[in-house]
Design a protein around this motif. Sequence first.
Motif, PDB file in Angstrom:
ATOM      1  N   ARG A  44       0.821  -1.213   0.000  1.00 16.02           N
ATOM      2  CA  ARG A  44       0.000   0.000   0.000  1.00 16.02           C
ATOM      3  C   ARG A  44       0.858   1.268   0.000  1.00 16.02           C
ATOM      4  O   ARG A  44       0.592   2.226  -0.743  1.00 16.02           O
ATOM      5  CB  ARG A  44      -0.941  -0.010   1.205  1.00 16.02           C
ATOM      6  CG  ARG A  44      -2.025   1.069   1.140  1.00 16.02           C
ATOM      7  CD  ARG A  44      -2.976   0.968   2.318  1.00 16.02           C
ATOM      8  NE  ARG A  44      -3.705  -0.296   2.329  1.00 16.02           N
ATOM      9  CZ  ARG A  44      -3.596  -1.235   3.267  1.00 16.02           C
ATOM     10  NH1 ARG A  44      -2.770  -1.053   4.297  1.00 16.02           N
ATOM     11  NH2 ARG A  44      -4.291  -2.342   3.193  1.00 16.02           N
ATOM     12  N   GLU A  45       1.893   1.297   0.818  1.00 13.73           N
ATOM     13  CA  GLU A  45       2.748   2.485   0.890  1.00 13.73           C
ATOM     14  C   GLU A  45       3.462   2.727  -0.433  1.00 13.73           C
ATOM     15  O   GLU A  45       3.625   3.886  -0.864  1.00 13.73           O
ATOM     16  CB  GLU A  45       3.757   2.341   2.023  1.00 13.73           C
ATOM     17  CG  GLU A  45       4.622   3.572   2.238  1.00 13.73           C
ATOM     18  CD  GLU A  45       5.553   3.437   3.442  1.00 13.73           C
ATOM     19  OE1 GLU A  45       6.406   4.328   3.621  1.00 13.73           O
ATOM     20  OE2 GLU A  45       5.421   2.454   4.202  1.00 13.73           O
ATOM     21  N   ILE A  46       3.885   1.652  -1.099  1.00 14.02           N
ATOM     22  CA  ILE A  46       4.544   1.791  -2.404  1.00 14.02           C
ATOM     23  C   ILE A  46       3.575   2.386  -3.416  1.00 14.02           C
ATOM     24  O   ILE A  46       3.900   3.319  -4.156  1.00 14.02           O
ATOM     25  CB  ILE A  46       5.065   0.430  -2.888  1.00 14.02           C
ATOM     26  CG1 ILE A  46       6.167  -0.085  -1.954  1.00 14.02           C
ATOM     27  CG2 ILE A  46       5.574   0.524  -4.328  1.00 14.02           C
ATOM     28  CD1 ILE A  46       6.618  -1.499  -2.257  1.00 14.02           C
ATOM     29  N   VAL A  47       2.364   1.832  -3.464  1.00 16.28           N
ATOM     30  CA  VAL A  47       1.355   2.323  -4.400  1.00 16.28           C
ATOM     31  C   VAL A  47       1.063   3.799  -4.143  1.00 16.28           C
ATOM     32  O   VAL A  47       1.024   4.615  -5.078  1.00 16.28           O
ATOM     33  CB  VAL A  47       0.069   1.490  -4.282  1.00 16.28           C
ATOM     34  CG1 VAL A  47      -1.076   2.132  -5.059  1.00 16.28           C
ATOM     35  CG2 VAL A  47       0.310   0.063  -4.779  1.00 16.28           C
ATOM     36  N   GLU A  48       0.881   4.160  -2.885  1.00 18.65           N
ATOM     37  CA  GLU A  48       0.563   5.559  -2.566  1.00 18.65           C
ATOM     38  C   GLU A  48       1.719   6.492  -2.918  1.00 18.65           C
ATOM     39  O   GLU A  48       1.496   7.658  -3.262  1.00 18.65           O
ATOM     40  CB  GLU A  48       0.192   5.674  -1.096  1.00 18.65           C
ATOM     41  CG  GLU A  48      -1.149   5.008  -0.779  1.00 18.65           C
ATOM     42  CD  GLU A  48      -1.501   5.038   0.696  1.00 18.65           C
ATOM     43  OE1 GLU A  48      -0.626   5.397   1.514  1.00 18.65           O
ATOM     44  OE2 GLU A  48      -2.651   4.685   1.032  1.00 18.65           O
ATOM     45  N   GLY A  49       2.941   5.984  -2.872  1.00 22.23           N
ATOM     46  CA  GLY A  49       4.075   6.794  -3.295  1.00 22.23           C
ATOM     47  C   GLY A  49       4.015   7.135  -4.769  1.00 22.23           C
ATOM     48  O   GLY A  49       4.340   8.263  -5.179  1.00 22.23           O
ATOM     49  N   TYR A  50       3.599   6.165  -5.594  1.00 18.49           N
ATOM     50  CA  TYR A  50       3.424   6.444  -7.018  1.00 18.49           C
ATOM     51  C   TYR A  50       2.254   7.396  -7.251  1.00 18.49           C
ATOM     52  O   TYR A  50       2.329   8.279  -8.109  1.00 18.49           O
ATOM     53  CB  TYR A  50       3.186   5.138  -7.794  1.00 18.49           C
ATOM     54  CG  TYR A  50       4.443   4.362  -8.083  1.00 18.49           C
ATOM     55  CD1 TYR A  50       5.281   4.715  -9.139  1.00 18.49           C
ATOM     56  CD2 TYR A  50       4.801   3.271  -7.312  1.00 18.49           C
ATOM     57  CE1 TYR A  50       6.434   4.000  -9.408  1.00 18.49           C
ATOM     58  CE2 TYR A  50       5.948   2.544  -7.569  1.00 18.49           C
ATOM     59  CZ  TYR A  50       6.769   2.911  -8.624  1.00 18.49           C
ATOM     60  OH  TYR A  50       7.912   2.201  -8.880  1.00 18.49           O
ATOM     61  N   VAL A  51       1.174   7.212  -6.531  1.00 13.35           N
ATOM     62  CA  VAL A  51       0.019   8.097  -6.678  1.00 13.35           C
ATOM     63  C   VAL A  51       0.423   9.547  -6.424  1.00 13.35           C
ATOM     64  O   VAL A  51       0.057  10.460  -7.177  1.00 13.35           O
ATOM     65  CB  VAL A  51      -1.117   7.663  -5.741  1.00 13.35           C
ATOM     66  CG1 VAL A  51      -2.236   8.709  -5.711  1.00 13.35           C
ATOM     67  CG2 VAL A  51      -1.670   6.300  -6.158  1.00 13.35           C
ATOM     68  N   SER A  52       1.181   9.779  -5.374  1.00 14.81           N
ATOM     69  CA  SER A  52       1.609  11.144  -5.039  1.00 14.81           C
ATOM     70  C   SER A  52       2.572  11.722  -6.073  1.00 14.81           C
ATOM     71  O   SER A  52       2.595  12.933  -6.303  1.00 14.81           O
ATOM     72  CB  SER A  52       2.270  11.163  -3.662  1.00 14.81           C
ATOM     73  OG  SER A  52       1.353  10.773  -2.658  1.00 14.81           O
TER      74      SER A  52
END
Length: 311
Positions: A169-177
């Motif tokens: 989840r943290e990896i995905v949210e890093g790309y989203v940002s």
Amino acid sequence: MSRDLSSPIAYVIGEALIDAVTHPGAPAVEHPGGSPANVALTLGRLGRRAQLLTHLGRDHRGDTVAAWLEQSQVSVDDASRGALRTSVAHALLDDTGAASYEFDLTWDLPDGHVVPGDAVVVHTGSIAATVQPGGAKVHALLASARDHATLTYDPNMRPTLMGSPDAVREIVEGYVSLCDVVKVSDEDLAWLYPGQEPHDVARRWAGQGPAFVVVTEGGAGALLVTHDGRTLTVSAPRVDVVDTVGAGDSFMGALIHGLWQHGVLGGEHREELRALSDDALTQIISQCAAVAAITVSRAGANPPWLGELPR
């Protein structure tokens, strides 16, 4: 179809592999595939100059994948042939044509690689963005290109490789940002955020950096949420579904193509991208839905060519 080799490129980073597709009661049939590769393929067929950075072996399967891409006007970055063997995704189709996956895959990128300066958009997603050691290098490559390129992302989750939602989840949210445009399926959001409404997650994501987030909902169409809270919906054309392999990837490729048509790709156009009107966004997403509908109407990841699109 000829290409102007001086024109800007779409640079796609991610896995290209062999899909071994098994229909109920039938032996497996091998097709080239991979989510980012399918995005690049769609762009090539829609008339865009596309290049893929991937991880192929110097084997028969790798040659098959490279030839498949080149037939659709996609060039493969010379740095892409460093794998010991070409990866395989085993796609198991159920009676409705929906696919589940098992993987024999490795993913890495060469150290010190640089995104070409003529890339107006850099796309990544799925396995390549999360599986290590390559995932961290992918994120760094995107970040390095932000000044001159629009950044796009499709999480396209593969739970059998990625583990638990908490693990990625943290990896995905890093790309989203980091990225300007995010496309995600409602199924992926339901897996990544159990118990939360996918539309609520999309609204939260849209406030974290992207110009907009698109949520695809299969036959129900798509929802788009902008950075300033506007919500748009489009319906999907009604077609007879053969299988869903590559549908989301063709939608993503068409999304980049549509943004290109509106002249908002490239780092210098970031504000114009964020200022796209509701009418423009609806037109773009409707075209994406039409492209995906053609893809699901035939077997495998076989997106349409530009001349096949409705006018």
